[in-house]
Design a protein around this motif. Structure first.
Motif, short mmCIF file in Angstrom:
data_model
loop_
_atom_site.label_atom_id
_atom_site.label_comp_id
_atom_site.label_asym_id
_atom_site.label_seq_id
_atom_site.Cartn_x
_atom_site.Cartn_y
_atom_site.Cartn_z
N HIS A 86 -61.73 73.68 2.07
CA HIS A 86 -62.13 74.95 1.46
C HIS A 86 -61.63 74.96 0.02
CE1 HIS A 86 -62.92 76.82 5.48
NE2 HIS A 86 -62.12 75.83 5.82
N GLY A 87 -62.46 75.39 -0.91
CA GLY A 87 -62.06 75.51 -2.30
C GLY A 87 -62.12 74.20 -3.05
N GLU A 101 -59.99 80.79 3.12
CA GLU A 101 -60.96 81.31 2.15
C GLU A 101 -60.27 82.15 1.07
OE1 GLU A 101 -64.26 80.64 1.75
OE2 GLU A 101 -63.91 79.11 3.27
N ALA A 102 -59.27 82.95 1.45
CA ALA A 102 -58.54 83.75 0.47
C ALA A 102 -57.77 82.85 -0.50
CB ALA A 102 -57.59 84.71 1.18
N ALA A 132 -58.55 79.78 -1.23
CA ALA A 132 -59.57 79.10 -2.04
C ALA A 132 -60.05 80.01 -3.17
CB ALA A 132 -60.74 78.65 -1.17
N GLN A 133 -60.20 81.28 -2.88
CA GLN A 133 -60.60 82.25 -3.91
C GLN A 133 -59.55 82.33 -5.02
OE1 GLN A 133 -63.30 84.62 -4.12
NE2 GLN A 133 -64.34 83.40 -2.58
N GLY A 134 -58.31 82.06 -4.66
CA GLY A 134 -57.22 82.08 -5.63
C GLY A 134 -57.03 80.77 -6.36
#
Length: 71
Positions: free
Chosen positions: A18-19, A45-46, A48-50
């Motif tokens: 992820h990411g 996912e969180a 990866a968003q970061g």
């Protein structure tokens, strides 16, 4: 997210990446779970968003569909 098949000491395992960040964090699941456990996927996912890259993987015992972890 990218699906992967990796070779571990206990045999082949599945994983997901992820990411696309520079730092890689590898996370395994808890007892009774898999790499697809919703809370674990949400965490990946969180992160990866970061801006981090996260590898979720199954342990060999879960790939073999055994209930108990390897010793």
């Amino acid at each position: 997210m990218r699906e992967l098949r990796l070779q571990a000491d206990g045999g082949p395992i599945t994983a997901s990446l992820h990411g696309a960040g520079g730092t890689l964090l590898a996370l395994g699941h808890g007892a009774g779970g898999t790499r697809r456990t919703p809370a674990l996927v949400a965490l990946a996912e969180a992160l990866a968003q970061g801006g981090r890259r996260v590898l979720l993987f199954n342990f060999p015992y879960s790939e073999a569909r055994r209930k108990l972890p390897d010793p």
